[in-house]
Design an enzyme around this catalytic site. Structure first.
Site, PDB file in Angstrom:
ATOM      1  N   ASP A 194      42.291  39.858  -1.927  1.00 50.22           N
ATOM      2  CA  ASP A 194      40.905  39.868  -2.393  1.00 50.22           C
ATOM      3  C   ASP A 194      40.213  41.102  -1.836  1.00 50.22           C
ATOM      4  O   ASP A 194      39.802  41.128  -0.670  1.00 50.22           O
ATOM      5  CB  ASP A 194      40.186  38.594  -1.954  1.00 50.22           C
ATOM      6  N   HIS A 199      33.112  42.255   1.202  1.00 51.47           N
ATOM      7  CA  HIS A 199      33.767  41.854   2.441  1.00 51.47           C
ATOM      8  C   HIS A 199      34.116  43.048   3.329  1.00 51.47           C
ATOM      9  O   HIS A 199      34.624  42.855   4.436  1.00 51.47           O
ATOM     10  CB  HIS A 199      35.041  41.061   2.132  1.00 51.47           C
ATOM     11  N   ILE A 214      30.515  39.905   4.590  1.00 51.90           N
ATOM     12  CA  ILE A 214      30.767  38.502   4.910  1.00 51.90           C
ATOM     13  C   ILE A 214      32.267  38.217   4.853  1.00 51.90           C
ATOM     14  O   ILE A 214      33.027  38.941   4.212  1.00 51.90           O
ATOM     15  CB  ILE A 214      30.017  37.557   3.940  1.00 51.90           C
ATOM     16  N   GLY A 217      35.331  33.434   1.575  1.00 53.38           N
ATOM     17  CA  GLY A 217      35.250  31.975   1.601  1.00 53.38           C
ATOM     18  C   GLY A 217      36.614  31.336   1.761  1.00 53.38           C
ATOM     19  O   GLY A 217      36.759  30.320   2.456  1.00 53.38           O
TER      20      GLY A 217
END
Length: 311
Positions: A194, A199, A214, A217
């Site tokens: 990903d 990110h 961040i 998830g």
């Protein structure tokens, strides 16, 4: 361009085959923080190659994932405004440490929450062992498209939302596990496939409404699975039959995550409820967690209100 229900519902996501090896599985385990304590032998089976190696079942959330299909302008989705809303996985067989996965993905729901309220787009993926045809996992990915609500009409009302996940019990948890994350955790986890810039790149994160990059998830989700395997499955990943949760708040690399577990019995089966908190910030980051455990827990180390692990 706005979402068109019929176009998106019939969107074709190509089947894909992905080969992987032990190094990929080890990198995934390391990105979940496993092996951070080199004296913790419970983690070694996931980070050392060899005949005793085990694979975290949530690795199947990464290998074979369909990638950034929603970034195609034809979908009508503002993909930079997408958040991962929920993730649900059911495991049918343990993935081997190396092999090839065949992934078949379809869009199963397109839900209009209303103008200014966003939309839900749900994909369902069947991940199989490409060599044998054995089904390994079914994966349901719920995307919250924050900028795309209000597309429905009486002629195209959209789909119903997925069945709601249950809330955790209103009592003290039966077990907790603290897991540190590194400041560079997202830069490591992105090597699992990903590469979304929110990110890694501060500017991209700010454009998406975050102060800084961040954590993925699915990294938080995998860390929840790590706690479940350790605390509810006797460190046997084959016991984890399913896991599902809602992403309730972002995690920032460097947060300490605390998994809180509640155990429920139903005949010979056991179900665990869970939540995950960013401990220093006192913020729940995964909510409505539920997992099916194939066998009852061993009694040792799992008494209610007594079990705690720091990793």
């Amino acid at each position: 361009m706005a979402i068109d229900y019929d176009t998106l519902r019939q969107w074709q996501i190509a089947d894909q085959r992905d080969r992987y090896g032990a190094d990929d599985c080890i990198r995934y385990a390391l990105s979940l923080g496993m092996g951070a304590d080199p004296l913790d032998e419970a983690d070694l089976r996931y980070v050392l190659e060899g005949e005793n190696m085990s694979v975290m079942p949530t690795w199947l959330a990464c290998v074979g994932a369909p990638g950034a299909w929603a970034s195609d302008p034809g979908t009508g989705i503002d993909w930079m405004q997408i958040l991962h809303g929920e993730h649900r996985m059911r495991f049918h067989a343990a993935p081997p440490p190396e092999g090839e996965v065949l992934s078949q993905t379809r869009i199963s729901r397109v839900v209009d929450k209303g103008a200014g309220k966003g939309a839900l787009v749900v994909t369902e993926r069947r991940a199989s062992n490409a060599a044998t045809g054995q089904l390994l996992a079914t994966v349901e990915h719920v995307s919250f498209c924050r900028a795309d609500g209000g597309f429905s009409s009486p002629a195209q009302p959209g789909d119903c939302a997925p069945q709601a996940l249950p809330a955790v019990p209103e009592r003290e948890p039966d077990a907790t596990m603290d897991m540190a994350t590194l400041p560079g955790a997202a830069l490591l986890y992105r090597l699992n496939g990903d590469r979304n810039p929110i990110h890694a790149q501060p500017g991209a994160a700010r454009a998406a409404g975050f102060d800084r990059p961040i954590l993925h998830g699915l990294c938080t989700f995998g860390m929840a699975a790590r706690a479940l395997v350790r605390m509810a499955c006797g460190n046997d990943p084959a016991r984890l039959a399913s896991i599902a949760a809602r992403f309730s708040a972002p995690v920032f690399p460097g947060d300490t995550l605390q998994a809180r577990l509640w155990f429920e019995r139903d005949g010979d089966a056991r179900q665990a409820r869970f939540s995950v908190w960013a401990r220093e910030r006192g913020r729940m980051v995964l909510s409505h967690g539920v997992a099916d455990i194939r066998k009852p827990l061993a009694s040792a180390g799992t008494a209610r209100g007594q079990a705690h692990v720091t990793a």
